[in-house]
Design a protein around this motif. Structure first.
Motif, PDB file in Angstrom:
ATOM      1  N   ILE A 147      -6.610   2.734   0.090  1.00  9.42           N
ATOM      2  CA  ILE A 147      -5.664   1.815  -0.551  1.00  9.42           C
ATOM      3  C   ILE A 147      -5.209   0.753   0.441  1.00  9.42           C
ATOM      4  O   ILE A 147      -5.147  -0.435   0.119  1.00  9.42           O
ATOM      5  N   SER A 174       0.826  -1.214   0.000  1.00 13.72           N
ATOM      6  CA  SER A 174       0.000   0.000   0.000  1.00 13.72           C
ATOM      7  C   SER A 174       0.860   1.264   0.000  1.00 13.72           C
ATOM      8  O   SER A 174       0.448   2.288  -0.548  1.00 13.72           O
ATOM      9  N   TYR A 175       2.060   1.192   0.550  1.00 15.37           N
ATOM     10  CA  TYR A 175       2.969   2.340   0.505  1.00 15.37           C
ATOM     11  C   TYR A 175       3.345   2.668  -0.941  1.00 15.37           C
ATOM     12  O   TYR A 175       3.280   3.824  -1.365  1.00 15.37           O
ATOM     13  N   MET A 196      -5.078   7.147   0.732  1.00  9.60           N
ATOM     14  CA  MET A 196      -4.091   6.242   1.316  1.00  9.60           C
ATOM     15  C   MET A 196      -4.765   5.231   2.243  1.00  9.60           C
ATOM     16  O   MET A 196      -4.414   4.045   2.232  1.00  9.60           O
ATOM     17  N   TRP A 256      -0.525   7.224  -6.040  1.00 12.57           N
ATOM     18  CA  TRP A 256      -1.753   7.971  -5.770  1.00 12.57           C
ATOM     19  C   TRP A 256      -1.448   9.459  -5.624  1.00 12.57           C
ATOM     20  O   TRP A 256      -2.143  10.305  -6.169  1.00 12.57           O
ATOM     21  N   TRP A 257      -0.385   9.797  -4.875  1.00  7.79           N
ATOM     22  CA  TRP A 257      -0.029  11.202  -4.697  1.00  7.79           C
ATOM     23  C   TRP A 257       0.427  11.830  -6.012  1.00  7.79           C
ATOM     24  O   TRP A 257       0.118  12.988  -6.287  1.00  7.79           O
ATOM     25  N   GLY A 277      -5.912  12.968  -0.494  1.00 10.68           N
ATOM     26  CA  GLY A 277      -4.695  12.154  -0.442  1.00 10.68           C
ATOM     27  C   GLY A 277      -4.670  11.226   0.750  1.00 10.68           C
ATOM     28  O   GLY A 277      -4.372  10.027   0.621  1.00 10.68           O
ATOM     29  N   SER A 316       0.402   4.038  -2.783  1.00  9.92           N
ATOM     30  CA  SER A 316       0.096   5.389  -2.302  1.00  9.92           C
ATOM     31  C   SER A 316       1.017   6.439  -2.921  1.00  9.92           C
ATOM     32  O   SER A 316       0.591   7.578  -3.142  1.00  9.92           O
TER      33      SER A 316
END
Length: 134
Positions: free
Chosen positions: A118, A82-83, A115, A89-90, A111, A86
């Motif tokens: 996610i 997920s990191y 996160m 995502w950003w 955001g 993410s």
């Protein structure tokens, strides 16, 4: 057992405060859709927390430990995957921000909620798929 009760308490506290926040919002042009989306994502993340709490409670009922090696490894893999997602995502949010007018608060809120979403989706996916090496 304490962690499960605390998790349930925090989940209901988040639902209550989010409901109060959503009902007290001033409806400005264009922000109503974003706020509704944020509230929906908050409910999905709280549903994930309730899913985790129910799993822990069932494990305690069967006499199993709440955290064992498998659950720790699952949590570690969930956090790592997920990191990385993410980060993308950003990048996507910053790309969208250049093309669409966003308030800074809405961008940061989107955001952070993204996160959390996610993390929840990856955790549920890995829970049902498995780690592949068990």
């Amino acid at each position: 057992m304490r962690k499960t009760i605390l998790l349930l308490f925090v989940a209901f506290l988040v639902i209550g405060t989010s409901l109060i926040w959503y009902l007290n919002q001033e409806n400005t042009t264009g922000s109503e859709t974003i706020e509704w989306l944020h509230f929906t994502i908050i409910l999905i993340v709280v549903a994930f927390a309730l899913f985790v709490a129910i799993q822990r409670y069932r494990s305690l009922q069967r006499g199993q430990p709440a955290e064992d090696e498998m659950s720790k490894k699952l949590l570690q893999k969930t956090a790592a995957l997920s990191y990385y997602i993410s980060l993308y995502w950003w990048v996507a949010l910053l790309f969208i921000k250049d093309r669409v007018e966003f308030d800074t608060e809405q961008l940061m809120g989107s955001g952070i909620l993204g996160m959390a979403l996610i993390f929840a989706v990856v955790a549920v996916f890995l829970h049902f798929k498995g780690l592949g090496d068990e």
